[in-house]
Design an enzyme around this catalytic site. Structure first.
Site, PDB file in Angstrom:
ATOM      1  N   LYS A  59       0.796  -1.218   0.000  1.00  0.00           N
ATOM      2  CA  LYS A  59       0.000   0.000   0.000  1.00  0.00           C
ATOM      3  C   LYS A  59       0.837   1.281   0.000  1.00  0.00           C
ATOM      4  O   LYS A  59       0.283   2.368  -0.140  1.00  0.00           O
ATOM      5  CB  LYS A  59      -0.987  -0.011   1.172  1.00  0.00           C
ATOM      6  CG  LYS A  59      -1.934  -1.170   1.181  1.00  0.00           C
ATOM      7  CD  LYS A  59      -2.900  -1.282  -0.001  1.00  0.00           C
ATOM      8  CE  LYS A  59      -3.705  -0.088  -0.321  1.00  0.00           C
ATOM      9  NZ  LYS A  59      -5.012  -0.420  -0.965  1.00  0.00           N
TER      10      LYS A  59
HETATM   11  N1  PMP Z   1      -2.919  -7.168   1.769  1.00  0.00           N
HETATM   12  C1  PMP Z   1      -2.853  -6.297   2.778  1.00  0.00           C
HETATM   13  C2  PMP Z   1      -2.126  -6.706   4.019  1.00  0.00           C
HETATM   14  C3  PMP Z   1      -3.476  -5.045   2.664  1.00  0.00           C
HETATM   15  O1  PMP Z   1      -3.405  -4.177   3.688  1.00  0.00           O
HETATM   16  C4  PMP Z   1      -4.174  -4.723   1.483  1.00  0.00           C
HETATM   17  C5  PMP Z   1      -4.840  -3.387   1.315  1.00  0.00           C
HETATM   18  N2  PMP Z   1      -5.911  -3.112   2.155  1.00  0.00           N
HETATM   19  C6  PMP Z   1      -4.229  -5.676   0.464  1.00  0.00           C
HETATM   20  C7  PMP Z   1      -3.578  -6.885   0.641  1.00  0.00           C
HETATM   21  C8  PMP Z   1      -5.052  -5.463  -0.773  1.00  0.00           C
HETATM   22  O2  PMP Z   1      -4.568  -4.530  -1.681  1.00  0.00           O
HETATM   23  P1  PMP Z   1      -5.572  -3.706  -2.607  1.00  0.00           P
HETATM   24  O3  PMP Z   1      -6.203  -2.658  -1.747  1.00  0.00           O
HETATM   25  O4  PMP Z   1      -4.670  -3.120  -3.644  1.00  0.00           O
HETATM   26  O5  PMP Z   1      -6.597  -4.611  -3.175  1.00  0.00           O
END
Ligand code: PMP
Length: 352
Positions: A59
């Site tokens: 992120k």
């Molecule tokens: N894994 C973790 C640990 C996250 O914090 C997030 C984001 N909330 C994601 C995966 C998913 O990423 P995205 O928001 O790009 O779908």
């Protein structure tokens, strides 16, 4: 002995391999061959090491993409006071706060108190104005996303220069993955990649990578990985959002609504897979014990999904996934025998 030479009065120009501050250090993570997953399936299973980002997660990219987009629109001005407000499971708040610090802005970060203590401590440590809320359904005004939007609106009404980052609906999130994560994967595999799978929180990673890779090879397979308790698997399979069960993973899965960043990539998504917590934990513990790679819950979901996909596709394929963040962010949960035993989940043998 010779006298030391005088220190340079002017900084030398940056060399090509020197990152220009925090922003220059975000991205370009290694792509790691996961040995056991590859050997078990006869495929090449590769994990993008996003846990090596400055803020420790995938992120950081979204944090940078959203703030740079707001600067291009003139909503924030580097070096002048500005406030970034966001509702997050934690990692986006970390990425946004680090980038805000580097640019001279403040951050107000709203997080459900159920998220790991390590992420909350990290947010406080880096100076975020942390607002903890009770977990609520998305339709409730007290939900962390609605709370963060309201805080931003109130500050704007007072005349503050403020943005609501809105990672779920703000397409600057998917755009930075389309501009960086996807092209990095293409370059690191020299275009020899057959499939990509990852879970979605906002869908920014999946959509951005999917659009970048499909533009380069329309035959490449894109598969959403979903934890239990999320309705995105059924949304891809049937068009209807329907959630069953639950998961200890954080930052992924959506029970009731499809985020704008995921919707934006729908045409590029070919299929979906569901992964249970015990399946994810097995991968997390084995990666740590046998390959020295320590990852968090969503990365476990992703690696387990990559293995399922490899078994569907058969040997000889190259499958890429995302190692979203590191295990240290979940010491109090995924690596805490008491927490795991209470939930009937397996305990890593070296901690039992
Ligand atoms: N894994 C973790 C640990 C996250 O914090 C997030 C984001 N909330 C994601 C995966 C998913 O990423 P995205 O928001 O790009 O779908």
């Amino acid at each position: 002995m010779d006298a030391p030479s005088a220190p340079p009065t002017q900084a030398p120009p940056l060399q090509a391999h020197v990152a220009d501050g925090l922003a220059g250090a975000i991205g370009n993570t290694p792509l790691i061959r996961l040995r056991r997953a590859s050997e078990a399936t006869g495929c090449e299973i590769l994990g993008k090491a996003e846990f090596m980002q400055p803020g420790g997660s995938v992120k950081d990219r979204a944090g940078l993409g959203i703030i740079e987009d707001a600067e291009r629109r003139g909503q924030l001005v580097p070096g002048e006071p500005g406030i970034v407000v966001e509702g997050t499971a934690g990692n986006t708040g970390i990425g946004l706060t680090l980038v805000a610090n580097a640019r001279g802005y403040r951050s107000i970060i709203v997080v459900p108190h159920t998220q790991s203590r390590e992420k909350l401590d990290f947010l406080r440590m880096i100076g975020a104005d942390l607002r903890l809320v009770d977990p609520k359904p998305l339709r409730d005004p007290g939900h962390y996303v609605n709370t963060s939007r309201r805080i931003a609106e109130e500050l704007a009404a007072k005349g503050e220069r403020v943005i609501w980052a809105n990672q779920f609906g703000n397409l600057a999130n998917a755009a930075i993955h389309e501009a960086t994560t996807g092209p990095e994967i293409w370059a690191q595999t020299a275009g020899r990649v057959d499939a990509f799978t990852c879970a979605c929180g906002t869908g920014g990673t999946l959509t951005g990578v999917a659009r970048a890779l499909k533009a380069r090879n329309p035959k490449l397979r894109i598969v959403l990985a979903d934890p239990m308790g999320s309705g995105m698997y059924s949304w891809i399979k049937t068009g209807e959002v329907k959630a069953e069960g639950n998961s200890i993973t954080e930052g992924i899965g959506q029970a009731s609504a499809v985020p704008g960043n995921l919707e934006h990539g729908r045409d590029s998504i070919d299929d979906a897979l569901q992964v249970t917590d015990p399946e994810a934990l097995e991968q997390i513990f084995e990666l740590q014990q046998h390959e020295g790679i320590s990852v968090g819950g969503s990365a476990g979901i992703n690696v387990a999904a990559a293995i399922k996909l490899a078994r569907q596709m058969g040997p000889g394929h190259t499958i890429v996934t995302i190692l979203c963040d590191g295990g240290a962010r979940y010491q109090s949960k995924i690596f805490n025998p008491e927490f795991l035993r209470e939930r009937g989940l397996p305990v890593p043998p070296w901690l039992a």
